[in-house]
Design a protein around this motif. Structure first.
Motif, PDB file in Angstrom:
ATOM      1  N   UNK A 120      66.276  40.623  38.177  1.00 38.61           N
ATOM      2  CA  UNK A 120      65.356  40.024  39.160  1.00 38.61           C
ATOM      3  C   UNK A 120      64.130  40.876  39.491  1.00 38.61           C
ATOM      4  N   UNK A 121      64.170  42.162  39.177  1.00 38.83           N
ATOM      5  CA  UNK A 121      63.032  43.009  39.543  1.00 38.83           C
ATOM      6  C   UNK A 121      62.406  43.653  38.309  1.00 38.83           C
ATOM      7  N   UNK A 122      61.133  43.898  38.398  1.00 38.68           N
ATOM      8  CA  UNK A 122      60.414  44.607  37.339  1.00 38.68           C
ATOM      9  C   UNK A 122      60.846  46.073  37.344  1.00 38.68           C
ATOM     10  N   UNK A 123      60.469  46.789  36.326  1.00 38.94           N
ATOM     11  CA  UNK A 123      60.692  48.234  36.319  1.00 38.94           C
ATOM     12  C   UNK A 123      61.857  48.631  35.451  1.00 38.94           C
ATOM     13  N   UNK A 124      62.100  49.932  35.385  1.00 43.81           N
ATOM     14  CA  UNK A 124      63.127  50.471  34.502  1.00 43.81           C
ATOM     15  C   UNK A 124      64.518  50.235  35.048  1.00 43.81           C
ATOM     16  N   UNK A 125      65.452  50.970  34.501  1.00 41.94           N
ATOM     17  CA  UNK A 125      66.845  50.862  34.914  1.00 41.94           C
ATOM     18  C   UNK A 125      66.954  51.204  36.406  1.00 41.94           C
ATOM     19  N   UNK A 126      67.464  50.284  37.212  1.00 44.60           N
ATOM     20  CA  UNK A 126      67.493  50.527  38.661  1.00 44.60           C
ATOM     21  C   UNK A 126      68.439  51.676  39.041  1.00 44.60           C
ATOM     22  N   UNK A 127      68.075  52.380  40.099  1.00 47.45           N
ATOM     23  CA  UNK A 127      68.901  53.501  40.556  1.00 47.45           C
ATOM     24  C   UNK A 127      69.982  53.002  41.524  1.00 47.45           C
ATOM     25  N   UNK A 128      71.132  53.655  41.462  1.00 52.64           N
ATOM     26  CA  UNK A 128      72.284  53.284  42.288  1.00 52.64           C
ATOM     27  C   UNK A 128      72.652  54.446  43.204  1.00 52.64           C
ATOM     28  N   UNK A 129      72.811  54.172  44.496  1.00 51.92           N
ATOM     29  CA  UNK A 129      73.289  55.177  45.444  1.00 51.92           C
ATOM     30  C   UNK A 129      74.641  54.776  45.990  1.00 51.92           C
ATOM     31  N   UNK A 130      75.484  55.765  46.238  1.00 52.69           N
ATOM     32  CA  UNK A 130      76.805  55.502  46.840  1.00 52.69           C
ATOM     33  C   UNK A 130      76.692  55.798  48.332  1.00 52.69           C
TER      34      UNK A 130
END
Lengths: 351, 351
Positions: free
Chosen positions: A163-173
């Motif tokens: 759904x969003x542009x850009x690279x591999x999305x970052x994940x936070x815990x």
């Protein structure tokens, strides 16, 4: 051509809102078709060449217990809408109805994907960078294991990259402050799993984040169990309402402050537009063999249209295949999930 | 006469802030004495007939690990301040230092009260009724049992009835939406215990509340485990910062909006005063055999003074005895707590 199945009866306002949103959606999406599901007498006034009415004789109310929605109302608009996805007539279903019922029916009809024990609810929250942070789970699951949190991270990554542009999305815990004890055993174990998944290229793991980082926009995706996510979401809504309420009160205090309000009006309305939660309406039910989106029950036509937009974009960008591919890739890490659930963790699986 | 022991070195700003706050506090509290604990060279300029300097040769920094603070810095200002309470020289200690270290040292020196397994951190959050809601735990404990949550409720009731006017304060159990699955097994069991405690007159149990109810001011006290409380607090701070940031940005946009800001200034500053978190500074460490209050590390003199005020009021209103009496009264319900902690729940007890 993408077809969405719309539960036109769901939500606090029913067809008045859903049909208005559908009309607007069709006007801006020339490549879309809609299946309008509900009581025919409520929908018959709607005519559009790319819309088809699908009859359903019952409606799940906002306070129907899950059992009633699932076992008694077998011809509800909610269920018929999801059935359209199962039968391949639509690529996604959208409903503003009762979340518990929607999740239960979707899970019952569509089943979970291989490698996923529990579907999750993912929503967006606005952040200070002018974008949105995707948070999951939002209340479908309490007492998660580390493996469940990893599943959420993998599914959330698929959602955001669809759904969003850009690279591999970052994940936070989501975790608690450095100063205090750094999380429960489950969170520590989840951190290790997420780090492994980062190394194996299954997702882009940033590390631990805290509650305020959701709104700073430090990462694209914040992963937490459904209890914590629900509390964070509701607490945030509570603070925002309190501040807006106080702002209104202060501006209404006397004739001078009312005058100031008139002069400050353009600024205040720019602020309200920016914080407008309607722009972020449309939560994804992830982990099922079909796409289902949940609108806020109190959504107006603008907000509901946004949920339709999100469902459309998800279908167009093959969210389902993306989730499936990512889950398959992460399979070696995901394998043992429910085997490790403590007895108290089964609550979510019984509904 | 009430005497407070002040860790003058703690916090981001140290004596510059703490001494300014102490001077102001002494000016408004004719019946108070202060023990100013810290490096003598940093404190010697402060002279007041009701203030005494107590030397400590070390300082716990904000990033000192708990182990270092506890085992290596045995003459830290934080530790010496708490020792004053233990020795009966002061009725309460106040510090803006590292929360983990403060809790560990306080627990080590003072020990917990009979019937309390784990101390809790209780803070206030502003609510839409113009008052404050007390929330605990705020991060001292993860993986709580139902009995721990009951202990928090009992201690929170003692705190609020010592510091606020009015009848027996109401207690809400933080839970997730009606629509979703209603809480984990621990929360369900806690609900039952709290209902029993309500019936036996140990507290005034309202029922379940949700995240937004903290800010609506539905109840006086909201009880949750430390992980959830920490996330709710930080998320709320995050939303508030984001809104204030956006408001500032919108008012700075151009010459017209800047002009509007000047006209709206009295209103905006009234709003900021109302939302000013400094007014709610001063979290209580509850469940110890002595009173300890924690100021926010970044507190300025006004905020720090508020923490001193809260410690003073708590000491003056015999908070310690109130907690002890209430815990003793609720003893039949509280008894079996740590016996039921799952193995993963011991994390908080090991530091």
């Amino acid at each position: 051509m993408i077809t969405l199945a719309v539960d036109c009866m769901g939500g606090d306002h029913g067809p008045r809102v859903t049909l208005a949103a559908c009309r607007q959606f069709l006007a801006t999406h020339a490549e879309a078709r809609l299946l309008l599901v509900g009581l025919p007498e409520s929908l018959q006034a709607f005519a559009h060449e790319r819309a088809t009415i699908v009859a359903a004789s019952e409606v799940v109310t906002m306070d129907d217990p899950v059992e009633v929605a699932l076992r008694r109302k077998k011809d509800s608009s909610m269920r018929v809408a999801i059935q359209q996805v199962k039968d391949g007539n639509a690529q996604a279903a959208v409903s503003a109805g009762n979340t518990g019922a929607l999740m239960a029916i979707a899970r019952y009809l569509l089943k979970t994907l291989d490698g996923i024990d529990r579907p999750a609810i993912a929503t967006q929250m606005p952040n200070a960078r002018g974008g949105a942070t995707t948070v999951l789970d939002l209340g479908a699951n309490v007492d998660c294991t580390a493996e469940h949190l990893l599943q959420f991270a993998v599914m959330g990554s698929a959602l955001v990259s669809a759904l969003q542009e850009g690279g591999e999305p970052t994940v936070g815990l989501l975790n608690i402050g450095e100063e205090a004890i750094k999380g429960s055993e489950v969170i520590k174990a989840a951190g290790e799993l997420l780090r492994s998944a980062g190394k194996s290229g299954d997702l882009n793991f940033y590390g631990n984040v805290e509650g305020n980082d959701i709104f700073k926009g430090v990462v694209d995706i914040v992963v937490c169990d459904g209890f914590v996510g629900n509390v964070a979401l509701k607490a945030s809504e509570g603070v925002a309402s309190m501040i807006v309420g106080a702002l209104k009160q202060e501006f209404k205090r006397n004739i001078f402050t009312k005058l100031a309000a008139i002069i400050a009006y353009p600024v205040l309305s720019a602020l309200m537009r920016r914080m407008d939660h309607r722009r972020y309406n449309g939560a994804a039910l992830l982990g099922l063999r079909g796409l289902v989106f949940k609108s806020h029950g109190s959504a107006d036509a603008l907000a509901y249209e946004q949920a339709l937009n999100r469902a459309y974009d998800a279908a167009r960008n093959n969210l389902l295949d993306r989730v499936r591919t990512r889950v398959a890739h992460a399979a070696p890490l995901l394998a043992p999930a429910d085997a490790q659930v403590p007895p108290s963790g089964m609550a979510a699986a019984t509904h």
